[in-house]
Design an enzyme around this catalytic site. Structure first.
Site, PDB file in Angstrom:
ATOM      1  N   ASP A 444       0.831  -1.208   0.000  1.00  0.00           N
ATOM      2  CA  ASP A 444       0.000   0.000   0.000  1.00  0.00           C
ATOM      3  C   ASP A 444       0.867   1.261   0.000  1.00  0.00           C
ATOM      4  OD1 ASP A 444      -2.306   1.521   0.047  1.00  0.00           O
ATOM      5  OD2 ASP A 444      -3.175   0.498   1.774  1.00  0.00           O
ATOM      6  N   ASP A 511     -10.816   2.094  -3.348  1.00  0.00           N
ATOM      7  CA  ASP A 511     -11.392   1.828  -2.028  1.00  0.00           C
ATOM      8  C   ASP A 511     -12.915   1.879  -2.080  1.00  0.00           C
ATOM      9  OD1 ASP A 511      -9.143   1.291  -0.612  1.00  0.00           O
ATOM     10  OD2 ASP A 511      -8.904   3.295   0.227  1.00  0.00           O
TER      11      ASP A 511
HETATM   12  C1  GLA Z   1      -5.794   2.016   2.145  1.00  0.00           C
HETATM   13  C2  GLA Z   1      -6.185   0.857   1.273  1.00  0.00           C
HETATM   14  C3  GLA Z   1      -7.230   0.028   1.973  1.00  0.00           C
HETATM   15  C4  GLA Z   1      -6.697  -0.444   3.312  1.00  0.00           C
HETATM   16  C5  GLA Z   1      -6.254   0.747   4.125  1.00  0.00           C
HETATM   17  C6  GLA Z   1      -5.561   0.303   5.391  1.00  0.00           C
HETATM   18  O1  GLA Z   1      -6.829   2.932   2.263  1.00  0.00           O
HETATM   19  O2  GLA Z   1      -6.629   1.289   0.027  1.00  0.00           O
HETATM   20  O3  GLA Z   1      -7.590  -1.071   1.177  1.00  0.00           O
HETATM   21  O4  GLA Z   1      -5.638  -1.336   3.105  1.00  0.00           O
HETATM   22  O5  GLA Z   1      -5.353   1.573   3.415  1.00  0.00           O
HETATM   23  O6  GLA Z   1      -5.124   1.363   6.152  1.00  0.00           O
END
Ligand code: GLA
Length: 714
Positions: A444, A511
């Site tokens: 990430d 997301d």
């Molecule tokens: C980001 C990612 C999510 C999740 C969060 C965790 O927003 O896109 O899928 O992994 O971080 O903090």
């Protein structure tokens, strides 16, 4: 294939031809394949204004591709032709990812005679692809330092000012929405200044008019810029490359600088252009063990628990997921340091013993004992001020001395341009993978780079050096763990670009997992990228981002358009939903090869139409699957008379038996038989789609169904 006649050079791909006149640095033709023996006579089309690069001199005052402080102290450079040759091997671009495969490369060299600075342009043609890869290199042959200010990877000039510039824009949770505007005069810029390719402006763009679509993309994950410039009422220029924003790169005598690779292709319509881009990404970008391997169905605990979990909860989710047929459990954020919220611990990749019930190794073993693979979330490029790493090495963070740093999600970026930091990240993340024996890693990246400063690195170099550092770290880690499946993520789809896909075989698309939004996000994404690189999850309702509620079947019908996963507390699902999910997963497994590796088509129009869909067709066109959506239901059309969809990609001459996926929320119609021609040209009425009793109650207004096509054997 590349052929030369003097300095007229013809690059043929299976369906297109590009003709370049190297000695005058002109494009002569780029479009549909020239089939006559001519082609080399194409000089009749030649016009001095359609250039393959533009330095700063003479009559060309338009947006230019190359600008630097020359050794003679001016900005002027006037490159003249030196030589051209065809290479069997494509030159590597040091530190940057490139496409790969069988093909030939045209190298054309130009020299700025007063200073002896050389410019090289590269055009690579792969035998099986209509996509042409382009890059450029500048070699400082002068005796003084020069400073690069702008160096675009690709310039394409074409006749006319009747093109629309199509870009894929948005923000967090609404990435890659298709926007088209006609540019008849002036300049339109699609760019990122965020240090990442960004949620806001994807580097994939198109120039489109009736009968002609040009697609462009860039193998780069940092600041990028795509320009459409229309000059003088007769010429459209496309530029694509690294952004010149805050860019200044010194080149000492003898040093060189190579641009990232850009790619371009021509097709007569957007569907064909997307197919060409998809094939290219699959064959010449994605690499390694997972290139052709079916991707596992995962469950991710993020939206199910956020930071609030313990071992018992995780095992409950995993056990429930296993029963439905899920194959991989992914432990998301919150497992390390003392991370119970997003204010701390990034950089401390040590196990939170309490939350993992004794550490990652034992938790992963327990997950595996349930019959699932284990996957783990990391955010390697970040640091929290409340972390042991920051306390020990405050200088690892990107900050300008004497200024309060800009914090986003309460975190700072690590200085990935610094080799010591890179080596720390390589060690720490490798250790996480080794001790958990993870089969999957979610990489990430949740904020963008600002406050560019690092001791010893000039600000004008910072953004590029950051990305070079990221590529070095990722490639070193991936080399150590060639069997691990890496999924990229950047607050959802903020770094969804071809640079990343040279490493990560898939990427978290957004997301936003709401079915209604996802139809648009996945459709927009599919213009430049194939379905098998898009992570797509079924999550809980009301959706955490939009508050829409769509039935579990609708959520699945949308998520099957990418690499399927579930992202909710599966142990809390109702019996009805558990039964639905179990049959969804067995359906997905049955069709996984087709869904992940078949030819993909967009149906209807997700950006404006009331019907849309995703379609997947086998290579021999003998079977196919389509997931169809109605996202607007107008009054006074209570029956289905106004709703229909035309399918794509079938063989016109084949007869297909068409059935529907059995869903638990309404009775699907029985099979019917129809020719490929009528299915594609006439379409079918979406009879009964509004009978979905659960969708009738939803707040997202998405009605959906899945059709399956099987060629009738004679
Ligand atoms: C980001 C990612 C999510 C999740 C969060 C965790 O927003 O896109 O899928 O992994 O971080 O903090």
């Amino acid at each position: 294939m590349i052929r030369k006649k003097g300095q007229i050079i013809r690059l043929d791909t299976p369906n297109t031809t590009l003709v370049i006149k190297a000695d005058t640095a002109q494009y002569i033709y780029y479009g549909k394949k020239l089939v006559s023996a001519g082609g080399f006579d194409a000089e009749v089309f030649s016009h001095r204004d359609y250039k393959i690069f533009s330095d700063w001199h003479g009559y060309d005052y338009a947006e230019n591709s190359l600008l630097f402080d020359n050794a003679d102290a001016g900005f002027t450079a006037s490159f003249t032709f030196s030589k051209s040759r065809i290479l069997d091997e494509k030159p590597e671009i040091e530190g940057l990812p490139t496409s790969y495969g069988e093909g030939k490369t045209l190298e054309v060299k130009y020299i700025d005679l007063p200073t002896k600075i050389s410019l090289y342009l590269y055009y690579t043609v792969y035998d099986d692809s209509d996509v042409i890869a382009v890059s450029a290199k500048l070699v400082n042959g002068s005796k003084k330092e020069i400073k690069l200010r702008r160096f675009m990877s690709l310039q394409l000039d074409f006749q006319g000012v009747d093109y629309s510039f199509v870009t894929f824009e948005g923000e967090w949770a609404r990435e890659r929405q298709k926007i088209s505007r006609k540019i008849e005069s002036g300049t339109f810029v699609n760019e990122s200044r965020k240090g990442m390719s960004s949620h806001a402006n994807n580097p994939f763009v198109m120039a489109e008019k009736e009968g002609a679509v040009y697609g462009f993309n860039l193998l780069y994950s940092g600041n990028h810029k795509e320009v459409m410039n229309c000059t003088g009422g007769y010429r459209t220029r496309i530029l694509t490359g690294m952004n010149d924003f805050m860019f200044e790169w010194p080149l000492a005598p003898g040093e060189s600088f190579s641009t990232p690779e850009a790619v371009m292709c021509f097709a007569t319509d957007a569907d064909k252009m997307s197919s060409q881009m998809h094939e290219f990404v699959v064959e010449h970008i994605v690499r390694g063990k997972w290139k052709r391997k079916e991707r596992p169905i995962l469950v991710n605990n993020w939206e199910g628990t956020y930071f609030n979990f313990n071992e018992e909860k995780l095992l409950e989710i995993a056990a429930a997921a296993k029963k439905t047929g899920v194959e991989l459990f992914v432990l998301d954020d919150g497992w390390f340091g003392k991370r119970d919220n997003d204010r701390c611990s990034l950089g401390d990749w040590t196990d939170n013993i309490e939350k993992t019930g004794g550490g990652l190794a034992q938790l992963a073993d327990k997950i595996r004992a349930l019959g699932l693979d284990f996957g783990i979330w990391v955010e390697p490029e970040m640091i929290s001020e409340d972390s042991d790493l920051f306390r020990a090495h405050p200088n690892y963070a990107i900050r300008i001395p004497g200024r309060d740093p800009y914090r986003h999600r309460h975190q700072l970026c690590l200085n990935m341009a610094d080799e010591r930091v890179q080596n720390y990240v390589i060690r720490a993340i490798s250790d996480v993978i080794s001790r958990s024996k993870a089969a999957y890693v979610k990489w990430d990246y949740n904020r963008s780079v600002t406050d560019c400063y690092a001791k010893g690195i000039a600000s004008g170099e910072f953004y590029h050096r950051y990305i070079l550092g990221v590529y070095r770290v990722i490639s070193k880690i991936m080399k150590k763990f060639p069997n691990v499946l890496f999924e990229g993520c950047a607050g959802g789809g903020g770094r969804f670009d071809l640079g990343m896909f040279c490493y990560f075989p898939q990427f978290w698309t957004s997301d936003d997992t709401d079915a209604r939004m996802r139809i648009k996000i996945q459709s927009g994404t599919s213009y430049g990228y194939p379905q098998r690189v898009m992570g797509a999850h079924v999550s809980a309702v009301p959706n955490h981002q939009t508050l829409n509620s769509n039935p579990i079947e609708t959520r699945f019908n949308v998520a099957l358009g990418g690499v399927l996963g579930y992202e909710l507390d599966m142990s809390q699902m109702s019996e009805e939903d558990t039964a639905a999910v179990t049959s969804q997963i067995s359906f997905y497994k049955q069709y996984r090869q087709l869904l992940q590796f078949g030819d993909f088509y967009r149906l209807g129009d997700a950006f404006g139409g009331k019907e849309s869909g995703f379609m997947f067709v086998s290579k021999d066109k003998s079977f196919a699957l389509a997931s169809v959506f109605v996202t607007e239901r107008f009054v006074n059309t209570y029956d289905d008379r106004d709703y229909s969809i035309k399918f794509k990609g079938l063989n016109e001459a084949f007869v297909y038996e068409v059935s529907q996926r059995k869903q638990n929320n309404y009775d699907t119609d029985s099979c019917f038989t129809a020719g490929g021609d009528i299915l594609m040209n006439g379409g079918v009425k979406l009879s009964g789609i509004f009978q979905d009793t659960q969708a009738q109650k939803n707040s997202g207004c998405v009605f959906s169904r899945v059709y399956i096509f099987n060629k009738v054997k004679k």
